[in-house]
Write a protein that holds these residues in place. Structure first.
Motif, short mmCIF file in Angstrom:
data_model
loop_
_atom_site.label_atom_id
_atom_site.label_comp_id
_atom_site.label_asym_id
_atom_site.label_seq_id
_atom_site.Cartn_x
_atom_site.Cartn_y
_atom_site.Cartn_z
N MET A 97 0.83 -1.19 0.00
CA MET A 97 0.00 0.00 0.00
C MET A 97 0.87 1.25 0.00
N ALA A 98 0.37 2.30 -0.66
CA ALA A 98 1.15 3.53 -0.83
C ALA A 98 1.51 4.16 0.50
N ALA A 99 0.65 4.03 1.50
CA ALA A 99 0.89 4.69 2.78
C ALA A 99 2.12 4.18 3.49
N VAL A 100 2.60 3.00 3.12
CA VAL A 100 3.81 2.45 3.75
C VAL A 100 4.98 3.42 3.62
N ALA A 101 5.05 4.15 2.52
CA ALA A 101 6.16 5.05 2.26
C ALA A 101 5.92 6.46 2.79
N GLU A 102 4.80 6.67 3.48
CA GLU A 102 4.44 8.02 3.92
C GLU A 102 4.62 8.13 5.43
N PRO A 103 5.56 8.99 5.91
CA PRO A 103 5.91 9.03 7.33
C PRO A 103 4.75 9.35 8.27
N ASP A 104 3.74 10.09 7.79
CA ASP A 104 2.64 10.46 8.68
C ASP A 104 1.61 9.35 8.83
N ALA A 105 1.76 8.26 8.11
CA ALA A 105 0.82 7.14 8.18
C ALA A 105 1.31 6.14 9.22
N ALA A 224 -19.69 2.92 12.85
CA ALA A 224 -20.67 1.85 13.04
C ALA A 224 -20.74 0.94 11.82
N GLU A 225 -20.68 1.53 10.63
CA GLU A 225 -20.71 0.74 9.40
C GLU A 225 -19.46 -0.14 9.28
N LEU A 226 -18.31 0.41 9.61
CA LEU A 226 -17.08 -0.37 9.55
C LEU A 226 -17.10 -1.52 10.56
N LEU A 227 -17.65 -1.27 11.73
CA LEU A 227 -17.69 -2.31 12.75
C LEU A 227 -18.61 -3.46 12.38
N ARG A 228 -19.52 -3.23 11.46
CA ARG A 228 -20.37 -4.32 10.99
C ARG A 228 -19.59 -5.28 10.09
N ARG A 229 -18.44 -4.80 9.57
CA ARG A 229 -17.68 -5.62 8.62
C ARG A 229 -16.29 -6.00 9.10
N HIS A 230 -15.78 -5.30 10.13
CA HIS A 230 -14.40 -5.51 10.54
C HIS A 230 -14.26 -5.53 12.06
N PRO A 231 -13.23 -6.19 12.59
CA PRO A 231 -12.92 -6.07 14.02
C PRO A 231 -12.58 -4.61 14.36
N GLU A 232 -12.74 -4.26 15.61
CA GLU A 232 -12.55 -2.86 16.01
C GLU A 232 -11.18 -2.30 15.65
N PRO A 233 -10.06 -3.02 15.86
CA PRO A 233 -8.76 -2.44 15.49
C PRO A 233 -8.66 -2.11 14.00
N VAL A 234 -9.25 -2.94 13.16
CA VAL A 234 -9.21 -2.69 11.72
C VAL A 234 -10.11 -1.51 11.37
N ALA A 235 -11.29 -1.45 11.99
CA ALA A 235 -12.18 -0.31 11.76
C ALA A 235 -11.51 1.00 12.14
N GLU A 236 -10.83 1.02 13.28
CA GLU A 236 -10.14 2.24 13.70
C GLU A 236 -9.01 2.60 12.74
N ALA A 237 -8.35 1.59 12.18
CA ALA A 237 -7.30 1.87 11.19
C ALA A 237 -7.88 2.54 9.96
N PHE A 238 -9.03 2.07 9.49
CA PHE A 238 -9.68 2.71 8.34
C PHE A 238 -10.08 4.15 8.65
N LEU A 239 -10.54 4.40 9.86
CA LEU A 239 -10.92 5.76 10.24
C LEU A 239 -9.70 6.68 10.28
N ARG A 240 -8.59 6.20 10.79
CA ARG A 240 -7.37 7.00 10.80
C ARG A 240 -6.89 7.26 9.37
N SER A 241 -7.04 6.28 8.51
CA SER A 241 -6.69 6.48 7.11
C SER A 241 -7.59 7.53 6.47
N ALA A 242 -8.87 7.52 6.81
CA ALA A 242 -9.79 8.52 6.27
C ALA A 242 -9.42 9.92 6.73
N GLU A 243 -8.92 10.06 7.95
CA GLU A 243 -8.48 11.37 8.44
C GLU A 243 -7.31 11.88 7.61
N ARG A 244 -6.41 10.99 7.20
CA ARG A 244 -5.30 11.39 6.35
C ARG A 244 -5.81 11.83 4.98
#
Length: 280
Positions: A97-105, A224-244
């Motif tokens: 994933m592209a974010a691997v090379a991005e220091p703020d991720a 809430a939508e993410l938690l219907r499809r993913h465990p909480e740590p993964v859902a939180e990761a997607f939310l942090r990605s959305a903030e970026r």
């Protein structure tokens, strides 16, 4: 022989299809009956990253492999790389994933992929990393509400991302797998423009010839939508990605796809036109 994993996904199946046009290719799948690739040159074998015997069988006689993994907890890359080295595989091409090379991720999924990349680099065979931005095909998750309500709902709908067509990633992967000179390199891949969810909705509306409405989700609704499809740590990761993404971190257009393929990267409108049936 080249081995392709992830063949039930948008990139892996296209890599297998393109390679099959030039000769035999082997595809690894946990559930072979779900593989959508129908070319006769594709030999689908059953296997699992957690089953070393199945990996040994799949890797027999393989010179290069395309690796796709998605577990946030299991060291599948390390397991596959170890089996590949012992089978004599000479080149590993990993979808990252592209974010691997991005220091703020620094969310969970980025940290996992950084560890996975390290496992590949340290495994022994030559390696190439393909660090892709968000797939255009991720918009397929909107298909249900588009069909039933004519609505797209997403978080931060005006923030752009230079999403990439999986077919472009696959074409780059095939070149890397079949041409010399890519060993030891990491390529970050994007589409040709930064485009927001609201703009994607408008383009889908034009392609489908029907009105579509975009509705902005609140952060709590998205969670809430993410938690219907993913465990909480993964859902939180997607939310942090959305903030970026909201901060503009994903809008940058990269020249890699044109440089490696010799043509412009496909825009979202072209992807939507070619996949309109999925939303109809």
């Amino acid at each position: 022989m080249i081995l392709v994993t992830g063949v039930t996904g948008a990139v892996g199946r296209e890599v297998a299809r393109l390679l099959a046009a030039a000769g035999p290719v082997r595809a690894l799948a946990r559930r072979p009956e779900r593989v959508p690739v129908t070319e006769r040159a594709v030999d689908v074998v059953q296997g699992d990253y957690d089953d070393r015997d199945s990996l040994d069988r799949a890797l027999r006689g393989v010179r290069a492999a395309f690796l796709v993994t998605n577990s946030p907890t299991e060291p599948h890359d390390a397991r596959f790389a170890t089996a590949a080295r012992e089978a004599g595989v000479r080149h590993l091409v990993k979808l990252s994933m592209a974010a691997v090379a991005e220091p703020d991720a620094d969310d969970l999924l980025v940290r996992v992929q950084r560890r996975n990349e390290q496992a590949i680099r340290e495994s022994g065979p030559a390696w190439t990393l393909l660090r892709a931005r968000t797939f255009m095909s991720n918009t397929l998750r909107w298909a249900g509400t588009i069909r039933s309500e004519g609505v797209v709902r997403a978080l931060y709908g005006t923030s752009p991302v230079a999403c990439v067509d999986p077919r472009d990633i696959a074409e780059v992967a095939v070149r890397v797998l079949t041409e010399p000179g890519h060993e030891g390199k990491a390529y970050s891949l994007s589409g040709p423009e930064g485009i927001s969810a609201a703009e994607q909705t408008a383009q889908l509306s034009e392609v489908l010839g029907r009105p579509l409405r975009f509705e902005e989700l609140t952060r709590e609704q998205a969670r809430a939508e993410l938690l219907r499809r993913h465990p909480e740590p993964v859902a939180e990761a997607f939310l942090r990605s959305a903030e970026r993404q909201r901060a503009g971190a994903k809008a940058h257009v990269l020249p890699t796809v044109p440089a490696l393929t010799g043509r412009a990267a496909r825009p979202f409108r072209a992807w939507a036109r070619d996949h309109a049936d999925a939303f109809a």
